[in-house]
Enzyme design. Structure first.
Site, short mmCIF file in Angstrom:
data_model
loop_
_atom_site.label_atom_id
_atom_site.label_comp_id
_atom_site.label_asym_id
_atom_site.label_seq_id
_atom_site.Cartn_x
_atom_site.Cartn_y
_atom_site.Cartn_z
N CYS A 1 5.59 -7.19 8.25
CA CYS A 1 6.51 -6.25 8.60
C CYS A 1 6.17 -7.74 9.84
CB CYS A 1 5.26 -5.30 9.49
SG CYS A 1 6.34 -4.85 10.43
N SER B 1 10.89 6.45 9.51
CA SER B 1 10.45 5.59 10.28
C SER B 1 10.52 4.52 10.53
CB SER B 1 8.95 6.30 10.64
OG SER B 1 8.16 5.72 11.88
N GLY C 1 5.83 -1.88 6.79
CA GLY C 1 7.13 -2.37 6.97
C GLY C 1 8.06 -1.82 8.11
N GLU C 2 9.17 -2.11 8.16
CA GLU C 2 9.83 -1.34 9.52
C GLU C 2 10.72 -1.49 8.04
OE1 GLU C 2 10.33 -0.21 12.25
OE2 GLU C 2 12.63 -0.36 11.24
N CYS D 1 3.51 8.42 1.19
CA CYS D 1 3.77 7.65 2.46
C CYS D 1 4.39 6.23 1.72
CB CYS D 1 2.54 7.29 3.69
SG CYS D 1 2.46 6.45 4.88
N GLU E 1 1.13 -0.89 -0.13
CA GLU E 1 -0.29 0.54 0.34
C GLU E 1 0.46 0.98 0.08
OE1 GLU E 1 -2.63 -0.24 3.36
OE2 GLU E 1 -3.53 -2.13 2.53
N CYS F 1 -1.45 -2.76 15.07
CA CYS F 1 -0.91 -2.49 13.34
C CYS F 1 -1.33 -3.22 12.44
CB CYS F 1 0.57 -2.46 13.96
SG CYS F 1 0.81 -2.35 11.84
N CYS G 1 -2.70 1.31 7.75
CA CYS G 1 -1.69 0.56 7.29
C CYS G 1 -1.61 -0.78 7.36
CB CYS G 1 -0.08 0.97 7.71
SG CYS G 1 0.30 2.16 8.66
N SER H 1 8.71 5.61 16.16
CA SER H 1 7.49 5.22 16.98
C SER H 1 8.09 4.41 18.21
CB SER H 1 7.15 3.93 15.97
OG SER H 1 7.01 4.33 15.11
N LEU H 2 6.97 5.57 19.21
CA LEU H 2 7.11 5.31 20.67
C LEU H 2 5.81 4.66 21.55
CD1 LEU H 2 9.76 5.61 22.38
CD2 LEU H 2 9.20 7.92 22.89
N HIS H 3 4.81 5.13 21.08
CA HIS H 3 3.89 4.74 22.17
C HIS H 3 3.29 4.66 23.24
CE1 HIS H 3 3.37 5.28 17.58
NE2 HIS H 3 3.70 3.58 17.17
#
Ligand code: SAH
Length: 338
Positions: free
Chosen positions: A109, A188, A156-157, A102, A89, A116, A330, A211-213
């Site tokens: 992932c 990111s 993905g990472e 994006c 995507e 996610c 995502c 990304s902390l969250h």
């Protein structure tokens, strides 16, 4: 053989092997970077070369398999099919400072974040650098608008695919091609520490988002398994080193999940964690994912959270939710089509 899958050196060698001068590669690269994949359109190449290319290689592209357009704000979400049939995507967004794409860096992932959609099926494979470039070109063409900013915040990472992502950033920056400025790119990561260090050395001008969250190790490792391998304390240390070495601000992404990580106590802990660091916090009310059953925070809870950070001198913004009338989180379009 897909000639777009070669890097510039390899493509040069290939052209030389066809008996062509090396400078033809620059012409080819310029056509590819404009999203042209029909040899007939490459009008400055001699007929004999075009003939040879037609016989010896292809210019296969990613194909748009589905598209959603938000009537609210013009956000466009694309589902793209890769040559091997896998899908990814990409999202086109309009911001005050220009058009942003994006982009995805992997099919699926491996990081397993609990909120996610991309994590649900695990990782299928890494994207190749040329597939990321093609993703950009195909979406830009369909959107019929120049894109001046990219964010690697799709599926993905990026740091789990460091080599291909690096090559992609260099290729899209290449002044012979798209020529996108490094300052207009954002990568990111969920926090792969060794790669954050490497990235600060390799790409000090590219924006870094983390990304902390969560505001504590215990909370974070419940939500993001990656935190077990790369603990938060060490992550914060590396982030401080990064800002000192590069002089660049880090963006911390924080998805607000109703009742889970959005109370003022968490905000105070977060402010403590980030005190004195060159950073910015981007609050994103969680996009609901059907399979997961977590909700994004209400506007008022988000505003209260932001206020706590502001009062403590931490720069913060609440991300405008774009494309809320389409499946914008995502991985959701892909899941709905599989
Ligand atoms: N793997 C990278 C980049 C991809 S995700 C990373 O973890 O940073 C881009 C951002 O969207 C990340 O901050 C990710 O945590 C966040 N995200 C994932 N699912 C989300 C959801 N349902 N709602 C809001 N943000 C989400």
């Amino acid at each position: 053989m897909n000639i777009k899958a070669l890097n510039r050196e390899e493509r040069k060698a290939f052209l030389v092997s066809l008996g062509e001068p090396a400078y033809r590669e620059k012409q080819l690269f310029q056509w590819i970077s404009r999203g042209v994949d029909r040899i007939e359109e490459m009008t400055d190449l001699p007929g004999a070369l075009r003939e040879k290319l037609r016989d010896s290689c292809s210019f296969e592209s990613l194909v748009i398999a589905a598209e959603q357009i938000s009537s609210a704000d013009g956000t466009r979400k694309f589902l793209l099919t890769l040559p091997d049939g896998n899908t990814i995507e990409s999202v086109f967004m309009k911001y005050e400072y220009g058009n942003t794409l994006c982009l995805s860096t992997q099919v699926g992932c491996a990081m397993g974040c609990s909120f996610c959609a991309s994590a649900i099926g695990g990782k299928v494979r890494n994207l190749k650098a040329w597939e990321m470039l093609d993703q950009f070109l195909v979406c830009q063409k369909r959107a019929e608008a120049p894109v001046n900013h990219i964010v690697l915040m799709g599926m993905g990472e990026p740091f789990d695919n460091y080599a291909e992502v690096s090559q992609f950033l260099r290729t899209i920056h290449d002044p012979d091609g798209v020529g996108l400025s490094y300052r207009n790119m954002t990568v990111s990561t969920c926090g792969l520490i060794p790669k954050i260090r490497q990235f600060g050395i390799d790409f000090p001008q590219v924006n870094l988002a983390i990304s902390l969250h969560a505001s504590s190790q215990r909370e974070r490792e419940q939500r993001m398994p990656v935190a077990k391998a790369w603990p938060m304390q060490e992550l914060m240390k590396v982030c401080r080193e990064y800002t000192e070495q590069t002089g660049r601000r880090i963006t911390f992404e924080y998805a607000l999940i109703e009742g889970k990580n959005d109370d003022p106590g968490e905000a105070r802990r977060l402010a403590e964690l980030l005190r004195g660091m060159l950073c910015h916090v981007n609050l994103i009310p969680l996009n609901p994912v059907a399979e997961i059953g977590m909700q994004g925070s209400s506007r008022s809870r988000a505003a209260r959270f932001a206020r706590v950070l502001e009062d403590r001198g931490i720069p913060v913004s609440i991300r405008r939710q774009l494309g809320s009338d389409i499946a914008a989180a995502c991985g959701q379009l892909r899941r709905n089509n599989s």
